[in-house]
Write an enzyme that holds these catalytic residues in place. Structure first.
Site, PDB file in Angstrom:
ATOM      1  N   GLY A  11       6.821 -38.786  58.511  1.00  0.00           N
ATOM      2  CA  GLY A  11       5.661 -38.069  59.044  1.00  0.00           C
ATOM      3  C   GLY A  11       4.575 -39.051  59.470  1.00  0.00           C
ATOM      4  N   ARG A  72      12.357 -38.565  61.843  1.00  0.00           N
ATOM      5  CA  ARG A  72      13.148 -38.537  60.604  1.00  0.00           C
ATOM      6  C   ARG A  72      14.603 -38.538  61.058  1.00  0.00           C
ATOM      7  NH1 ARG A  72       9.195 -37.073  56.922  1.00  0.00           N
ATOM      8  NH2 ARG A  72       7.666 -35.552  57.619  1.00  0.00           N
ATOM      9  N   ASP A 103       8.837 -42.785  51.382  1.00  0.00           N
ATOM     10  CA  ASP A 103      10.005 -43.205  50.594  1.00  0.00           C
ATOM     11  C   ASP A 103      11.329 -43.069  51.351  1.00  0.00           C
ATOM     12  OD1 ASP A 103       9.819 -40.497  50.388  1.00  0.00           O
ATOM     13  OD2 ASP A 103      10.052 -40.420  48.206  1.00  0.00           O
ATOM     14  N   THR A 126       1.801 -42.559  54.559  1.00  0.00           N
ATOM     15  CA  THR A 126       2.070 -41.115  54.473  1.00  0.00           C
ATOM     16  C   THR A 126       0.812 -40.439  53.959  1.00  0.00           C
ATOM     17  OG1 THR A 126       3.186 -39.384  53.196  1.00  0.00           O
ATOM     18  CG2 THR A 126       3.240 -41.568  52.242  1.00  0.00           C
ATOM     19  N   ASP A 128       0.793 -38.053  52.043  1.00  0.00           N
ATOM     20  CA  ASP A 128       1.070 -37.448  50.729  1.00  0.00           C
ATOM     21  C   ASP A 128       0.632 -38.298  49.528  1.00  0.00           C
ATOM     22  OD1 ASP A 128       2.266 -35.477  52.211  1.00  0.00           O
ATOM     23  OD2 ASP A 128       4.318 -36.133  51.819  1.00  0.00           O
ATOM     24  N   ASP A 130       2.389 -40.171  47.801  1.00  0.00           N
ATOM     25  CA  ASP A 130       3.388 -39.986  46.746  1.00  0.00           C
ATOM     26  C   ASP A 130       4.290 -41.214  46.586  1.00  0.00           C
ATOM     27  OD1 ASP A 130       4.591 -39.714  49.204  1.00  0.00           O
ATOM     28  OD2 ASP A 130       5.873 -38.035  48.636  1.00  0.00           O
ATOM     29  N   ARG A 172       4.368 -32.191  50.423  1.00  0.00           N
ATOM     30  CA  ARG A 172       5.810 -32.013  50.147  1.00  0.00           C
ATOM     31  C   ARG A 172       6.005 -31.626  48.679  1.00  0.00           C
ATOM     32  NH1 ARG A 172      10.075 -33.364  53.365  1.00  0.00           N
ATOM     33  NH2 ARG A 172       8.769 -34.649  54.674  1.00  0.00           N
TER      34      ARG A 172
HETATM   35  O1  F6P Z   1       5.279 -36.365  54.411  1.00  0.00           O
HETATM   36  C1  F6P Z   1       4.214 -35.911  55.140  1.00  0.00           C
HETATM   37  C2  F6P Z   1       4.324 -34.418  55.376  1.00  0.00           C
HETATM   38  O2  F6P Z   1       3.238 -34.009  56.161  1.00  0.00           O
HETATM   39  C3  F6P Z   1       4.440 -33.551  54.126  1.00  0.00           C
HETATM   40  O3  F6P Z   1       3.215 -33.315  53.507  1.00  0.00           O
HETATM   41  C4  F6P Z   1       5.094 -32.322  54.682  1.00  0.00           C
HETATM   42  O4  F6P Z   1       5.799 -31.616  53.682  1.00  0.00           O
HETATM   43  C5  F6P Z   1       6.031 -32.882  55.705  1.00  0.00           C
HETATM   44  O5  F6P Z   1       5.517 -34.137  56.093  1.00  0.00           O
HETATM   45  C6  F6P Z   1       6.211 -32.027  56.917  1.00  0.00           C
HETATM   46  O6  F6P Z   1       7.109 -32.664  57.747  1.00  0.00           O
HETATM   47  P1  F6P Z   1       7.423 -32.220  59.225  1.00  0.00           P
HETATM   48  O7  F6P Z   1       6.222 -32.495  60.057  1.00  0.00           O
HETATM   49  O8  F6P Z   1       8.590 -33.041  59.611  1.00  0.00           O
HETATM   50  O9  F6P Z   1       7.706 -30.750  59.157  1.00  0.00           O
END
Ligand code: F6P
Length: 322
Positions: A11, A72, A103, A126, A128, A130, A172
Site C-alpha cells: 500500500g 501487491r 512486511d 506503510t 499501518d 505494524d 489491516r
Molecule cells: O497496508 C496499508 C493498508 O492501507 C491497510 O491499512 C489496508 O487494510 C490495506 O492497505 C488496503 O489495501 P488495498 O488498498 O490494497 O485494498
C-alpha cells in the site's frame, strides 16, 4: 558498488516520495547510479526499470503517493517469478536494492537475498505502523493526522445532534492507527484486533457517560477489529443498548495527502541510511527507529515478529475520556 535500484511496494504511504528522493540524492552524492523499479515487484518481474536522476525527484518531497507506483504482486510469491525478477536486476548491473514497503514487501526482499544473493535493505513504509523493529513507519504520522482531522469534524456534527459515531480507521490486522487516533481524538471507546474490547464494555462506558452529562460520543474502531467491522459494531451496540450509532468509514483517504514534517524527516533519514548500509556491503536488513536512533534489524526477524498495539495508549484514552 556502482548501481542500485529502489522500489515501493504494498500500500502506498505519504512520505514514500520523500524516501525515493533521499535514496536518489544520497546515492548520487556517493557516485552511484540509481534505477527506479516501477510498480514494485510487478515491475521487477516485467523489467520495468529505468534510471532516475537527481532532477527527476525534484518537487516530490511534499507529494503523497509514490512516483514509482506500487502494487501487491501475487506472482512474486512464486520462486520462478522471483528468478525472472533477479535476472532483470542482474542484466542491468544493479548490485543492491532499497525496498520501501511493509512486511509483505520485506518477505519478497528476504527471498531475493536468500535465493539470488541480491543485496537488499528495507525501509518501513506503510500507514499501518505494524512493522516490528521500528517505532514508526513512513506514512503513519500523516495517516493519523488525516484521520484525526476527520474525527474533529465528526465531533462537530456529533455534538450538534447529540449522537454516537463509530469511526472506522485502517490498519489491516493491527490497531496502531486506532489507538493513536483514539487517544488524540478523545474517543470514548477504542476497538482494535488485539485489545479485546467488548461491545458490553463499550455500551457500559457510553451509557455511563450519558448519565454524567455527555451527549455525544465517538468510538474508534480498527478495520480488522473483532467483533466485525463498523456496521456490525453499530448493530451490536444497537441490539445491546438501543443506542443508534452513525458509522463513518475513513478508508483510503487515510493513505493520501501531503506527508507531515515527521514523515518527510523519517523518510529522508531511513532512506539515506539504507544507501549507507548497502555501501557497507550489508544486506537482508531493515533500517528502523528506536527513539531518535536508527537501528538495523534482520528482515526475517522483522517479518516473523508481531508489533502489538500499545495498551498503554488505549488505557490512557479510556482514563481521560470520562
Ligand atoms: O497496508 C496499508 C493498508 O492501507 C491497510 O491499512 C489496508 O487494510 C490495506 O492497505 C488496503 O489495501 P488495498 O488498498 O490494497 O485494498
Amino acid at each position: 558498488m556502482k548501481k542500485i535500484g529502489v522500489y515501493t511496494s504494498g500500500g502506498d504511504a505519504p512520505g514514500m516520495n520523500a524516501a525515493i528522493r533521499a535514496v536518489v540524492r544520497m546515492a548520487t552524492s556517493k557516485k552511484l547510479e540509481v534505477f527506479g523499479i516501477y510498480q514494485g515487484y510487478t515491475g521487477m518481474i516485467d523489467g520495468n526499470i529505468h534510471q532516475i536522476l537527481p532532477r527527476d525527484v525534484a518537487n516530490i518531497i511534499q507529494r503523497g503517493g509514490t512516483i514509482l507506483k506500487t502494487g501487491r504482486s501475487a506472482e512474486f510469491m512464486k520462486a520462478d517469478f522471483r528468478a525472472k525478477a533477479a535476472e532483470h536486476i542482474r542484466a542491468l548491473g544493479i548490485e543492491g536494492l532499497v525496498c520501501i514497503g511493509g512486511d509483505g514487501s520485506f518477505r519478497g526482499a528476504h527471498a531475493l537475498w536468500e535465493e539470488h544473493k541480491i543485496p537488499v535493505v528495507g525501509i518501513p513504509g506503510t500507514i499501518d505502523n505494524d512493522i516490528f523493529g521500528s517505532d514508526n513507519t513512513i506514512g503513519f504520522d500523516t495517516a493519523v493526522n488525516t484521520a484525526l482531522d476527520a474525527i474533529d469534524k465528526i465531533r462537530d456534527t456529533a455534538a450538534s445532534h447529540d449522537r454516537l459515531f463509530i469511526v472506522e480507521v485502517m490498519g489491516r490486522n493491527s490497531g496502531h492507527i486506532a489507538s493513536h487516533v483514539g487517544l488524540a481524538g478523545g474517543a470514548e471507546e477504542i476497538f482494535t484486533p488485539d485489545a479485546n474490547t467488548t461491545v458490553e464494555r463499550a455500551v457500559e462506558r457510553i451509557k455511563d457517560s450519558i448519565q454524567r452529562g455527555k451527549s455525544s460520543s465517538i468510538v474508534v474502531t480498527a478495520e480488522g477489529q473483532k467483533p466485525g467491522r463498523a456496521y456490525d459494531l453499530a448493530e451490536a451496540i444497537r441490539k445491546k443498548s438501543g443506542l443508534d450509532a452513525k458509522v463513518c468509514i475513513l478508508g483510503h483517504l487515510q493513505r493520501g495527502g501531503s506527508p507531515t514534517a515527521n514523515d518527510r524527516i523519517l523518510a529522508s533519514r531511513l532512506a539515506a541510511a539504507a544507501v549507507e548500509v548497502l555501501l557497507k556491503g550489508q544486506s537482508d536488513l531493515m533500517i528502523g527507529t528506536e527513539g531518535q536512533k536508527l537501528i538495523t534489524v534482520p528482515l526475517d526477524v522483522v517479518v516473523k515478529t508481531e508489533k502489538k498495539t500499545s495498551m498503554d495508549l488505549i488505557n490512557l484514552a479510556m482514563a481521560l475520556s470520562i
